[in-house]
Design a protein around this motif. Structure first.
Motif, PDB file in Angstrom:
ATOM      1  N   SER A  17       8.954 -13.600  10.122  1.00 46.15           N
ATOM      2  CA  SER A  17       7.592 -13.100   9.945  1.00 46.15           C
ATOM      3  C   SER A  17       7.065 -13.622   8.616  1.00 46.15           C
ATOM      4  N   PRO A  18       6.384 -14.777   8.643  1.00 48.59           N
ATOM      5  CA  PRO A  18       5.938 -15.374   7.380  1.00 48.59           C
ATOM      6  C   PRO A  18       4.959 -14.458   6.640  1.00 48.59           C
ATOM      7  N   PRO A  19       5.054 -14.424   5.313  1.00 49.82           N
ATOM      8  CA  PRO A  19       4.119 -13.601   4.553  1.00 49.82           C
ATOM      9  C   PRO A  19       2.710 -14.173   4.635  1.00 49.82           C
ATOM     10  N   GLN A  20       1.731 -13.281   4.473  1.00 50.09           N
ATOM     11  CA  GLN A  20       0.344 -13.724   4.450  1.00 50.09           C
ATOM     12  C   GLN A  20      -0.372 -13.051   3.285  1.00 50.09           C
ATOM     13  N   ALA A  21      -1.410 -13.708   2.826  1.00 48.99           N
ATOM     14  CA  ALA A  21      -2.195 -13.165   1.718  1.00 48.99           C
ATOM     15  C   ALA A  21      -3.048 -12.008   2.214  1.00 48.99           C
ATOM     16  N   THR A  43      -9.781  -0.196  -6.581  1.00 48.68           N
ATOM     17  CA  THR A  43      -9.470  -1.347  -7.409  1.00 48.68           C
ATOM     18  C   THR A  43      -8.769  -2.351  -6.513  1.00 48.68           C
ATOM     19  N   ALA A  44      -9.255  -3.588  -6.502  1.00 54.27           N
ATOM     20  CA  ALA A  44      -8.703  -4.621  -5.620  1.00 54.27           C
ATOM     21  C   ALA A  44      -7.658  -5.452  -6.354  1.00 54.27           C
ATOM     22  N   MET A  45      -6.588  -5.813  -5.606  1.00 50.78           N
ATOM     23  CA  MET A  45      -5.566  -6.701  -6.156  1.00 50.78           C
ATOM     24  C   MET A  45      -4.968  -7.538  -5.022  1.00 50.78           C
ATOM     25  N   PRO A  46      -4.705  -8.821  -5.280  1.00 49.87           N
ATOM     26  CA  PRO A  46      -4.105  -9.666  -4.248  1.00 49.87           C
ATOM     27  C   PRO A  46      -2.629  -9.320  -4.063  1.00 49.87           C
ATOM     28  N   VAL A  47      -2.165  -9.345  -2.815  1.00 50.16           N
ATOM     29  CA  VAL A  47      -0.766  -9.085  -2.496  1.00 50.16           C
ATOM     30  C   VAL A  47      -0.327 -10.005  -1.368  1.00 50.16           C
ATOM     31  N   GLN A  48       0.977 -10.149  -1.211  1.00 50.87           N
ATOM     32  CA  GLN A  48       1.567 -10.841  -0.073  1.00 50.87           C
ATOM     33  C   GLN A  48       2.152  -9.776   0.844  1.00 50.87           C
ATOM     34  N   ILE A  49       1.885  -9.878   2.144  1.00 50.73           N
ATOM     35  CA  ILE A  49       2.368  -8.876   3.084  1.00 50.73           C
ATOM     36  C   ILE A  49       3.057  -9.555   4.266  1.00 50.73           C
ATOM     37  N   MET A  50       3.878  -8.790   4.956  1.00 51.39           N
ATOM     38  CA  MET A  50       4.469  -9.209   6.225  1.00 51.39           C
ATOM     39  C   MET A  50       4.016  -8.196   7.269  1.00 51.39           C
ATOM     40  N   VAL A  51       3.406  -8.692   8.341  1.00 48.90           N
ATOM     41  CA  VAL A  51       2.809  -7.828   9.360  1.00 48.90           C
ATOM     42  C   VAL A  51       3.604  -7.929  10.648  1.00 48.90           C
ATOM     43  N   GLN A  52       3.836  -6.785  11.280  1.00 53.37           N
ATOM     44  CA  GLN A  52       4.527  -6.740  12.567  1.00 53.37           C
ATOM     45  C   GLN A  52       3.833  -5.719  13.461  1.00 53.37           C
ATOM     46  N   PRO A  53       3.973  -5.873  14.770  1.00 52.89           N
ATOM     47  CA  PRO A  53       3.494  -4.804  15.653  1.00 52.89           C
ATOM     48  C   PRO A  53       4.392  -3.582  15.474  1.00 52.89           C
ATOM     49  N   ASP A  66      -2.732  11.526  19.110  1.00 53.11           N
ATOM     50  CA  ASP A  66      -3.586  11.144  20.235  1.00 53.11           C
ATOM     51  C   ASP A  66      -4.642  10.112  19.836  1.00 53.11           C
ATOM     52  N   GLN A  67      -4.193   9.083  19.170  1.00 52.83           N
ATOM     53  CA  GLN A  67      -5.096   8.025  18.746  1.00 52.83           C
ATOM     54  C   GLN A  67      -5.015   6.855  19.708  1.00 52.83           C
ATOM     55  N   GLN A  68      -6.140   6.268  19.960  1.00 54.10           N
ATOM     56  CA  GLN A  68      -6.170   4.977  20.624  1.00 54.10           C
ATOM     57  C   GLN A  68      -6.702   4.025  19.571  1.00 54.10           C
ATOM     58  N   ALA A  69      -5.800   3.385  18.868  1.00 57.99           N
ATOM     59  CA  ALA A  69      -6.193   2.570  17.733  1.00 57.99           C
ATOM     60  C   ALA A  69      -5.327   1.328  17.662  1.00 57.99           C
ATOM     61  N   ASP A  70      -5.820   0.370  16.921  1.00 62.61           N
ATOM     62  CA  ASP A  70      -5.101  -0.865  16.668  1.00 62.61           C
ATOM     63  C   ASP A  70      -4.214  -0.623  15.447  1.00 62.61           C
ATOM     64  N   LEU A  71      -2.901  -0.547  15.656  1.00 63.30           N
ATOM     65  CA  LEU A  71      -1.949  -0.246  14.593  1.00 63.30           C
ATOM     66  C   LEU A  71      -1.097  -1.462  14.277  1.00 63.30           C
ATOM     67  N   ARG A  72      -0.656  -1.555  13.036  1.00 58.07           N
ATOM     68  CA  ARG A  72       0.311  -2.562  12.608  1.00 58.07           C
ATOM     69  C   ARG A  72       1.275  -1.908  11.619  1.00 58.07           C
ATOM     70  N   VAL A  73       2.450  -2.500  11.503  1.00 56.61           N
ATOM     71  CA  VAL A  73       3.403  -2.134  10.471  1.00 56.61           C
ATOM     72  C   VAL A  73       3.340  -3.240   9.428  1.00 56.61           C
ATOM     73  N   VAL A  74       3.239  -2.841   8.157  1.00 56.28           N
ATOM     74  CA  VAL A  74       3.098  -3.811   7.082  1.00 56.28           C
ATOM     75  C   VAL A  74       4.141  -3.530   6.009  1.00 56.28           C
ATOM     76  N   TYR A  75       4.805  -4.585   5.578  1.00 59.16           N
ATOM     77  CA  TYR A  75       5.716  -4.531   4.444  1.00 59.16           C
ATOM     78  C   TYR A  75       4.990  -5.184   3.278  1.00 59.16           C
ATOM     79  N   VAL A  76       4.960  -4.505   2.147  1.00 60.38           N
ATOM     80  CA  VAL A  76       4.219  -5.042   0.996  1.00 60.38           C
ATOM     81  C   VAL A  76       4.981  -4.744  -0.297  1.00 60.38           C
ATOM     82  N   ASN A  77       4.955  -5.714  -1.180  1.00 62.27           N
ATOM     83  CA  ASN A  77       5.648  -5.622  -2.458  1.00 62.27           C
ATOM     84  C   ASN A  77       4.711  -5.002  -3.497  1.00 62.27           C
ATOM     85  N   ALA A  78       4.360  -3.730  -3.273  1.00 62.72           N
ATOM     86  CA  ALA A  78       3.466  -3.003  -4.187  1.00 62.72           C
ATOM     87  C   ALA A  78       3.521  -1.524  -3.844  1.00 62.72           C
TER      88      ALA A  78
END
Length: 133
Positions: A17-21, A43-53, A66-78
């Motif tokens: 799972s390549p990291p993305q900005a 406050t905004a800051m740039p990070v690198q994340i890895m996203v998975q379903p 009871d949500q019908q939503a678009d979900l993701r799991v994110v790993y972040v170094n912050a």
């Protein structure tokens, strides 16, 4: 300072799972407007994340909502926080893939820096429409 697991595991995980900005919008509170409405502050800051379903265990965490939503799991170094109304903290937003994603659940965190904040986290995020920032 302890062992930085993200630094060690990151290159191995990147093969699957390549990291993305991304941009992490850290909630810094809110302001009450003259009309009584509330505007969140970030406050905004740039990070690198890895996203998975989300996997089955991640979905169990939000199953009762009871949500019908678009979900993701994110790993972040912050240090990233989900909304906690009782402690009045969190509400962080990750901006990636052309959308804003509200951190709705903190699943795991690892390590701690000098201030006691997590070095990296696994969070569940929910796509926000329209863009909230």
């Amino acid at each position: 300072m302890g062992l930085n697991l993200f630094l060690l595991a990151g290159p191995l995980c990147a093969q699957a799972s390549p990291p993305q900005a991304a941009v992490l919008h850290v909630s810094t509170g809110s302001t009450v407007n003259a009309d009584g409405s509330v505007t969140p502050l970030y406050t905004a800051m740039p990070v690198q994340i890895m996203v998975q379903p989300p996997g089955p265990q991640d979905l169990q965490l939000v199953e009762g909502l009871d949500q019908q939503a678009d979900l993701r799991v994110v790993y972040v170094n912050a240090a990233v926080r989900a909304l906690s109304r009782s402690s009045q903290t969190g509400g962080d937003i990750l901006e990636f893939s052309g959308s804003d994603w509200l951190v709705t659940r903190s699943v795991e965190d690892w390590g701690a820096d000098a201030s006691g904040e997590s070095e990296w986290v696994k969070v569940v995020v929910t796509r926000q429409l329209p863009a909230s920032l």
